[in-house]
Design an enzyme around this catalytic site. Structure first.
Site, PDB file in Angstrom:
ATOM      1  N   HIS A 125       0.991  -1.346   0.053  1.00 40.35           N
ATOM      2  CA  HIS A 125      -0.095  -0.148   0.004  1.00 40.35           C
ATOM      3  C   HIS A 125       0.747   1.313  -0.049  1.00 40.35           C
ATOM      4  O   HIS A 125       0.381   2.248   0.389  1.00 40.35           O
ATOM      5  CB  HIS A 125      -1.230  -0.014   1.230  1.00 40.35           C
ATOM      6  CG  HIS A 125      -2.171  -0.977   1.242  1.00 40.35           C
ATOM      7  ND1 HIS A 125      -2.868  -1.420   2.082  1.00 40.35           N
ATOM      8  CD2 HIS A 125      -2.569  -1.612   0.246  1.00 40.35           C
ATOM      9  CE1 HIS A 125      -3.565  -2.359   1.612  1.00 40.35           C
ATOM     10  NE2 HIS A 125      -3.598  -2.608   0.695  1.00 40.35           N
ATOM     11  N   CYS A 136       5.083   7.136 -14.670  1.00 42.57           N
ATOM     12  CA  CYS A 136       6.149   6.223 -15.113  1.00 42.57           C
ATOM     13  C   CYS A 136       6.556   5.206 -13.772  1.00 42.57           C
ATOM     14  O   CYS A 136       7.062   4.386 -13.783  1.00 42.57           O
ATOM     15  CB  CYS A 136       7.496   6.808 -15.252  1.00 42.57           C
ATOM     16  SG  CYS A 136       8.279   7.669 -14.112  1.00 42.57           S
TER      17      CYS A 136
HETATM   18  N1  APR Z   1      -1.273  -8.132  17.540  1.00 40.58           N
HETATM   19  C1  APR Z   1      -1.852  -8.913  16.797  1.00 40.58           C
HETATM   20  N2  APR Z   1      -3.131  -8.233  16.306  1.00 40.58           N
HETATM   21  C2  APR Z   1      -3.336  -7.159  16.415  1.00 40.58           C
HETATM   22  C3  APR Z   1      -2.625  -6.407  17.301  1.00 40.58           C
HETATM   23  C4  APR Z   1      -1.366  -6.995  17.735  1.00 40.58           C
HETATM   24  N3  APR Z   1      -0.634  -6.175  18.704  1.00 40.58           N
HETATM   25  N4  APR Z   1      -3.012  -5.098  17.464  1.00 40.58           N
HETATM   26  C5  APR Z   1      -4.430  -5.118  16.427  1.00 40.58           C
HETATM   27  N5  APR Z   1      -4.320  -6.356  16.094  1.00 40.58           N
HETATM   28  C6  APR Z   1      -5.359  -7.011  14.899  1.00 40.58           C
HETATM   29  C7  APR Z   1      -6.778  -6.496  15.056  1.00 40.58           C
HETATM   30  O1  APR Z   1      -7.489  -7.159  16.027  1.00 40.58           O
HETATM   31  C8  APR Z   1      -7.267  -6.414  13.460  1.00 40.58           C
HETATM   32  O2  APR Z   1      -7.887  -7.936  13.305  1.00 40.58           O
HETATM   33  O3  APR Z   1      -4.897  -6.539  13.569  1.00 40.58           O
HETATM   34  C9  APR Z   1      -6.084  -6.411  12.709  1.00 40.58           C
HETATM   35  C10 APR Z   1      -5.830  -5.058  12.167  1.00 40.58           C
HETATM   36  O4  APR Z   1      -6.610  -4.963  10.997  1.00 40.58           O
HETATM   37  P1  APR Z   1      -7.110  -3.532  10.348  1.00 40.58           P
HETATM   38  O5  APR Z   1      -7.139  -2.380  11.145  1.00 40.58           O
HETATM   39  O6  APR Z   1      -8.201  -3.864   9.399  1.00 40.58           O
HETATM   40  O7  APR Z   1      -5.736  -3.226   9.693  1.00 40.58           O
HETATM   41  P2  APR Z   1      -5.421  -4.055   8.217  1.00 40.58           P
HETATM   42  O8  APR Z   1      -5.752  -5.231   8.067  1.00 40.58           O
HETATM   43  O9  APR Z   1      -3.758  -3.636   8.056  1.00 40.58           O
HETATM   44  O10 APR Z   1      -5.926  -2.949   7.084  1.00 40.58           O
HETATM   45  C11 APR Z   1      -5.878  -3.284   5.883  1.00 40.58           C
HETATM   46  O11 APR Z   1      -7.124  -1.037   5.220  1.00 40.58           O
HETATM   47  O12 APR Z   1      -7.502   0.934   5.996  1.00 40.58           O
HETATM   48  C12 APR Z   1      -6.896   0.260   5.261  1.00 40.58           C
HETATM   49  O13 APR Z   1      -5.257   0.771   3.745  1.00 40.58           O
HETATM   50  C13 APR Z   1      -5.447   0.772   5.068  1.00 40.58           C
HETATM   51  O14 APR Z   1      -3.542  -0.926   5.006  1.00 40.58           O
HETATM   52  C14 APR Z   1      -4.654  -0.758   5.576  1.00 40.58           C
HETATM   53  C15 APR Z   1      -5.766  -1.863   5.037  1.00 40.58           C
END
Ligand code: APR
Length: 276
Positions: A125, A136
């Protein structure tokens, strides 16, 4: 938990081409909020999420105004310059150093994998510390431009020094296509791996959330990916989730097992168990 950590260590020791996929969850222990957990940025600020979905359209409509705003408004993730990697990032870097992990594909834009010593990192991302040419694909460091001077002299948006294309922050916005270099490399890694560690992601954002499914499909021999499959790496892919809560990958049986808890606690324990 101990049994699952031993199991993951054994699976990693057997793997010939293991990769890691990470999301915002691996950086929460560094003080960066995730998005969809109970205290996540979107969960707490639905209005901010709505604006995030409009951002790419705004950029395409008028890049100069988009740049004006992004140079004046505070960063949604806070100031990433003073954030430090945590034990989870260092454990991933250590596994690469030990030759266990071949690559990290991250959704995070915080550059913390690179700062913890990981070498082969794919910023799926984008990266908050880079700019990218929309024509480019060339990337630059913001320091290569005096962005405030461009703003004050009405010369935004910054332009590519090679093709004069318009530059954007490298961060991939909602509705923006994944840069082709990151998309291609990631698909190749997902098809090549025989083990995938999926850490700290809710696995609901596509196309990233497709990568574990591509790996699973490859190993069950269903779908067009077979054409690109490399038989010498063996067929069955082991998919291990490390996350604070179950995800659709858990519920749909795409992953083999979930180690439920914090990445900053579990990943170092896996490194310890692997290094024996
Ligand atoms: N250890 C393990 N799991 C964790 C921890 C931790 N310390 N802290 C949070 N989590 C878990 C949460 O419970 C959740 O399931 O990590 C997950 C994070 O999920 P999201 O908040 O949805 O983040 P992500 O999956 O990276 O989102 C994807 O969405 O908003 C867009 O571009 C943004 O890259 C991002 C994409």
């Amino acid at each position: 938990m101990e049994g699952l950590i031993e199991r993951a260590a054994a699976d990693l020791s057997k793997a010939r081409y293991a990769i890691a996929l990470t999301g915002a969850g691996i950086s929460t222990e560094s003080g960066i909020h995730d998005f969809r957990a109970p205290d996540g940025i979107w969960t707490k600020n639905p209005d901010m999420e709505r604006r995030a979905y409009e951002a790419y359209g705004k950029f395409l409509k008028n890049p100069a105004i988009y740049w004006e705003e992004s140079l004046t408004l505070p960063d949604m993730l806070g100031d990433l310059h003073n954030i430090q990697p945590n034990a989870g990032h260092y454990a991933i870097a250590k596994m690469e150093e030990l030759g266990i992990l071949k690559c990290v594909i991250t959704q995070n834009v915080d550059n913390l994998h690179q700062r913890s010593g990981s070498i082969n990192v794919i910023d799926y991302h984008g990266n908050a510390f880079k700019l990218r040419c929309m024509r480019c694909g060339r990337r630059y460091f913001p320091e290569e431009y005096d962005l405030m001077l461009l703003k004050d002299t009405g010369k935004l948006p910054p332009r590519c020094q090679k093709c004069n294309g318009i530059l954007k922050q490298d961060i991939v916005l909602f509705n923006e296509p994944i840069p082709s270099d990151a998309a291609d490399k990631s698909l190749k890694e997902a098809l090549k791996c025989d083990l995938m560690l999926v850490c700290g992601t809710s696995a609901v954002v596509y196309p990233f959330a497709d990568l574990p499914r591509v790996a699973r499909q490859k190993s069950t021999g269903s779908g067009f990916h077979d054409i690109m499959y490399t038989p010498e790496l063996g067929s069955r892919v082991t998919i291990i989730e490390i996350n604070a809560e179950p995800t659709p990958l858990t519920e749909e049986g795409v992953s083999d097992y979930l180690i439920q808890g914090n990445t900053g606690d579990i990943l170092p324990r896996i490194v310890e168990a692997v290094s024996g």
